[in-house]
Write an enzyme that holds these catalytic residues in place. Structure first.
Site, PDB file in Angstrom:
ATOM      1  N   GLY A  15      41.043  96.851  -6.779  1.00 44.15           N
ATOM      2  CA  GLY A  15      42.268  97.366  -7.417  1.00 44.15           C
ATOM      3  C   GLY A  15      43.490  96.650  -6.875  1.00 44.15           C
ATOM      4  N   ARG A  29      52.096  79.938   2.517  1.00 47.08           N
ATOM      5  CA  ARG A  29      53.145  79.272   3.311  1.00 47.08           C
ATOM      6  C   ARG A  29      52.722  79.059   4.760  1.00 47.08           C
ATOM      7  NH1 ARG A  29      58.706  81.057   0.353  1.00 47.08           N
ATOM      8  NH2 ARG A  29      58.228  79.835  -1.510  1.00 47.08           N
ATOM      9  N   ARG A  76      36.564  92.975 -10.639  1.00 46.18           N
ATOM     10  CA  ARG A  76      35.387  93.502  -9.946  1.00 46.18           C
ATOM     11  C   ARG A  76      34.215  92.669 -10.457  1.00 46.18           C
ATOM     12  NH1 ARG A  76      37.626  98.281  -7.581  1.00 46.18           N
ATOM     13  NH2 ARG A  76      39.232  99.153  -8.913  1.00 46.18           N
ATOM     14  N   ASP A 107      37.988  98.305   0.716  1.00 46.29           N
ATOM     15  CA  ASP A 107      36.750  98.272   1.513  1.00 46.29           C
ATOM     16  C   ASP A 107      35.583  97.612   0.767  1.00 46.29           C
ATOM     17  OD1 ASP A 107      36.524 100.362  -0.216  1.00 46.29           O
ATOM     18  OD2 ASP A 107      35.762 101.797   1.250  1.00 46.29           O
ATOM     19  N   THR A 130      45.570  98.155  -0.644  1.00 44.54           N
ATOM     20  CA  THR A 130      45.227  99.336  -1.457  1.00 44.54           C
ATOM     21  C   THR A 130      46.293 100.402  -1.216  1.00 44.54           C
ATOM     22  OG1 THR A 130      43.720 101.211  -1.684  1.00 44.54           O
ATOM     23  CG2 THR A 130      43.586 100.017   0.379  1.00 44.54           C
ATOM     24  N   ASP A 132      45.848 103.530  -1.260  1.00 43.29           N
ATOM     25  CA  ASP A 132      45.289 104.790  -0.743  1.00 43.29           C
ATOM     26  C   ASP A 132      45.396 104.959   0.772  1.00 43.29           C
ATOM     27  OD1 ASP A 132      44.584 105.247  -3.353  1.00 43.29           O
ATOM     28  OD2 ASP A 132      42.529 104.512  -3.117  1.00 43.29           O
ATOM     29  N   ASP A 134      43.266 104.099   2.950  1.00 42.50           N
ATOM     30  CA  ASP A 134      41.984 104.666   3.377  1.00 42.50           C
ATOM     31  C   ASP A 134      41.132 103.664   4.149  1.00 42.50           C
ATOM     32  OD1 ASP A 134      41.508 102.988   1.254  1.00 42.50           O
ATOM     33  OD2 ASP A 134      40.150 104.324   0.195  1.00 42.50           O
ATOM     34  N   ARG A 167      59.747 126.778 -13.501  1.00 44.84           N
ATOM     35  CA  ARG A 167      58.332 126.495 -13.725  1.00 44.84           C
ATOM     36  C   ARG A 167      57.626 126.111 -12.428  1.00 44.84           C
ATOM     37  NH1 ARG A 167      59.032 122.858 -19.075  1.00 44.84           N
ATOM     38  NH2 ARG A 167      59.088 124.583 -20.553  1.00 44.84           N
ATOM     39  N   GLY A 175      44.661 108.668  -4.466  1.00 45.49           N
ATOM     40  CA  GLY A 175      44.238 108.707  -3.062  1.00 45.49           C
ATOM     41  C   GLY A 175      42.741 108.828  -2.910  1.00 45.49           C
ATOM     42  N   ARG A 176      42.055 108.884  -4.037  1.00 42.28           N
ATOM     43  CA  ARG A 176      40.585 109.032  -4.015  1.00 42.28           C
ATOM     44  C   ARG A 176      40.152 110.140  -3.069  1.00 42.28           C
ATOM     45  NH1 ARG A 176      38.219 103.074  -4.542  1.00 42.28           N
ATOM     46  NH2 ARG A 176      39.536 102.828  -2.755  1.00 42.28           N
ATOM     47  N   GLY A 190      59.358 117.509  -0.495  1.00 42.31           N
ATOM     48  CA  GLY A 190      59.595 118.942  -0.295  1.00 42.31           C
ATOM     49  C   GLY A 190      58.699 119.831  -1.141  1.00 42.31           C
ATOM     50  N   GLU A 192      56.033 122.607  -2.250  1.00 39.40           N
ATOM     51  CA  GLU A 192      55.767 123.943  -1.693  1.00 39.40           C
ATOM     52  C   GLU A 192      54.349 124.037  -1.149  1.00 39.40           C
ATOM     53  OE1 GLU A 192      57.761 123.531  -4.330  1.00 39.40           O
ATOM     54  OE2 GLU A 192      59.485 124.226  -3.180  1.00 39.40           O
ATOM     55  N   ARG A 252      52.848 123.901 -15.425  1.00 40.36           N
ATOM     56  CA  ARG A 252      52.702 122.598 -16.078  1.00 40.36           C
ATOM     57  C   ARG A 252      51.958 121.655 -15.133  1.00 40.36           C
ATOM     58  NH1 ARG A 252      54.032 125.177 -19.685  1.00 40.36           N
ATOM     59  NH2 ARG A 252      55.708 124.904 -21.204  1.00 40.36           N
ATOM     60  N   ARG A 261      50.416 102.600  -8.877  1.00 38.39           N
ATOM     61  CA  ARG A 261      49.910 101.325  -8.349  1.00 38.39           C
ATOM     62  C   ARG A 261      50.823 100.145  -8.672  1.00 38.39           C
ATOM     63  NH1 ARG A 261      43.618 101.267  -9.050  1.00 38.39           N
ATOM     64  NH2 ARG A 261      43.996  99.424 -10.298  1.00 38.39           N
TER      65      ARG A 261
HETATM   66  P1  ATP Z   1      39.676  99.470  -4.487  1.00 38.41           P
HETATM   67  O1  ATP Z   1      40.120 100.099  -3.180  1.00 38.41           O
HETATM   68  O2  ATP Z   1      40.766  99.326  -5.442  1.00 38.41           O
HETATM   69  O3  ATP Z   1      38.447 100.096  -5.084  1.00 38.41           O
HETATM   70  P2  ATP Z   1      37.875  97.539  -3.492  1.00 38.41           P
HETATM   71  O4  ATP Z   1      38.063  96.241  -2.809  1.00 38.41           O
HETATM   72  O5  ATP Z   1      37.227  98.627  -2.687  1.00 38.41           O
HETATM   73  O6  ATP Z   1      39.273  97.973  -4.070  1.00 38.41           O
HETATM   74  P3  ATP Z   1      35.505  97.301  -5.183  1.00 38.41           P
HETATM   75  O7  ATP Z   1      35.396  97.276  -6.665  1.00 38.41           O
HETATM   76  O8  ATP Z   1      34.756  98.343  -4.456  1.00 38.41           O
HETATM   77  O9  ATP Z   1      37.068  97.309  -4.854  1.00 38.41           O
HETATM   78  O10 ATP Z   1      35.000  95.871  -4.630  1.00 38.41           O
HETATM   79  C1  ATP Z   1      35.549  94.673  -5.145  1.00 38.41           C
HETATM   80  C2  ATP Z   1      34.461  93.658  -5.322  1.00 38.41           C
HETATM   81  O11 ATP Z   1      33.863  93.357  -4.056  1.00 38.41           O
HETATM   82  C3  ATP Z   1      33.304  94.087  -6.192  1.00 38.41           C
HETATM   83  O12 ATP Z   1      33.584  93.943  -7.561  1.00 38.41           O
HETATM   84  C4  ATP Z   1      32.210  93.127  -5.764  1.00 38.41           C
HETATM   85  O13 ATP Z   1      32.340  91.899  -6.373  1.00 38.41           O
HETATM   86  C5  ATP Z   1      32.499  92.980  -4.258  1.00 38.41           C
HETATM   87  N1  ATP Z   1      31.611  93.868  -3.514  1.00 38.41           N
HETATM   88  C6  ATP Z   1      31.762  95.178  -3.240  1.00 38.41           C
HETATM   89  N2  ATP Z   1      30.703  95.670  -2.574  1.00 38.41           N
HETATM   90  C7  ATP Z   1      29.840  94.649  -2.415  1.00 38.41           C
HETATM   91  C8  ATP Z   1      28.555  94.499  -1.806  1.00 38.41           C
HETATM   92  N3  ATP Z   1      27.928  95.527  -1.230  1.00 38.41           N
HETATM   93  N4  ATP Z   1      27.995  93.284  -1.819  1.00 38.41           N
HETATM   94  C9  ATP Z   1      28.599  92.231  -2.388  1.00 38.41           C
HETATM   95  N5  ATP Z   1      29.794  92.310  -2.994  1.00 38.41           N
HETATM   96  C10 ATP Z   1      30.423  93.483  -3.010  1.00 38.41           C
END
Ligand code: ATP
Length: 328
Positions: A15, A29, A76, A107, A130, A132, A134, A167, A175-176, A190, A192, A252, A261
């Site tokens: 992402g 650079r 991806r 990750d 990212t 998130d 995370d 409302r 944030g998954r 702020g 609630e 709402r 993003r």
């Molecule tokens: P986001 O946080 O937005 O999901 P991300 O980097 O975690 O970003 P992913 O779609 O999980 O996004 O991974 C990006 C790409 O990394 C995948 O499309 C794939 O090509 C590669 N990838 C992920 N996991 C593996 C794996 N176990 N082995 C090989 N390639 C991988």
């Protein structure tokens, strides 16, 4: 194995997040500064497999520090998950003369980098991009600060409507599985109540809290809900539940979605991206590999990429308490 690095490939994967362009600029650079070649790889690992490369120089990255998204595009790649796909990717990397990769992503992208590095003993360095926040090994990922500012600004606007019409608004934020955006933006705006996956507030406590809030004279309220909140309820189901139990409230829902993003990166994200880009390239030149660049206590640090992938980030307990106190 330590080899002399003459050419580095840089890609954005997974992402997108604000600050990725600033990181690309910094990598390009820093390579120019150290008089080594830099190649931009389009569409992440898929571009590596297809040899979708572009030679970059310091001028290729003019005027991108302020831009959201990524000029290298992101993707991806299913193919890269296969051994055969990675063999093709390695062949393309060798053909192009690449000695190392800088991968800007989350990750999943780091797992890909790790697997690639293990399979071919190929130097890799990760930069966490990212919104998130995370990723283990850094207190801040690229895009997180910008996303927080975007969410706070959006909630400020929603509050204008909430208070004009008495409302209750449920605002769902990204944030998954983690509540960093919800907790920080919630305190900053702020809110609630803040519902995050790490803390199971429970629906009953939410009702009690809203009742108290009403009795204390509040006529409108904002509840921030992390998309992976542990109540296990979709934000629309939460709305129905509150309306059933508190009929006096007009409720709402606002799902902020992908607008979180996008946008021009904040100053913090631009500076962080610049520092991470420099650290990534210079670490590779020092012979380091299989690390992710992070920030800890205002300093640049390296975290083994395996730990970055497997480790979990902790929610800030002090902030959780501040949030509780602020919502009395
Ligand atoms: P986001 O946080 O937005 O999901 P991300 O980097 O975690 O970003 P992913 O779609 O999980 O996004 O991974 C990006 C790409 O990394 C995948 O499309 C794939 O090509 C590669 N990838 C992920 N996991 C593996 C794996 N176990 N082995 C090989 N390639 C991988």
């Amino acid at each position: 194995m330590s080899i002399k690095i003459n050419k580095i490939g840089v890609m954005t994967s997974g992402g997108d997040s604000p600050g990725m362009n600033a990181a690309i600029r910094a990598v390009v650079r820093t390579c120019a500064f150290h008089q080594i070649n830099c190649v931009g790889i389009y569409r992440g690992y898929q571009g590596l497999i297809e040899g979708d490369f572009k030679q970059m120089n310091a001028r290729s990255v003019n005027n991108i520090i302020n831009k959201g998204g990524t000029i290298l595009k992101s993707a991806r790649s299913k193919e890269f998950r296969t051994k055969e796909g990675r063999i093709t990717a390695y062949a393309k990397a060798k053909e192009e003369g690449l000695d190392a990769l800088v991968v800007i992503g989350g990750d999943g992208s780091f797992t890909g980098a790790m697997v690639f590095s293990q399979q071919f003993d190929f130097p890799v360095m990760g930069i966490p991009g990212t919104i998130d926040n995370d990723i283990y090994g850094t207190s801040s990922t690229l895009g997180y600060d910008t996303a927080l500012n975007t969410v706070v600004e959006a909630i400020d606007k929603i509050r204008d409507t909430a208070s004009s019409h008495n409302r209750l608004f449920f605002v769902e934020v990204m944030g998954r599985d983690v509540g960093h955006i919800a907790l920080n933006a919630g305190v900053g705006a702020g809110a609630e109540e803040i519902l995050i996956p790490e803390e199971d507030l429970g629906k009953e406590r939410l009702i009690e809290s809203l009742k108290r809030s009403r009795l204390s004279g509040k006529s409108s309220s904002i509840v921030v809900v992390a998309e992976g909140d542990k109540t296990g309820e979709n934000v629309f189901e939460l709305k129905d539940y509150v309306e059933e139990n508190l009929p006096e409230y007009e409720v709402r829902v606002s799902v902020l979605g992908h607008m979180q993003r996008g946008g021009s990166p904040s100053c913090w994200d631009r500076v962080l991206a610049s520092r991470m880009g420099v650290k990534a390239v210079e670490s590779l030149l020092e012979g380091k590999t299989n690390f992710m660049v992070g920030i800890k206590d205002t300093k640049m640090v390296l975290c083994p990429i395996e730990k970055a992938v497997k480790g979990e980030t902790d929610i800030n307990l002090e902030l959780l308490r501040v949030s509780d106190i602020m919502t009395t």
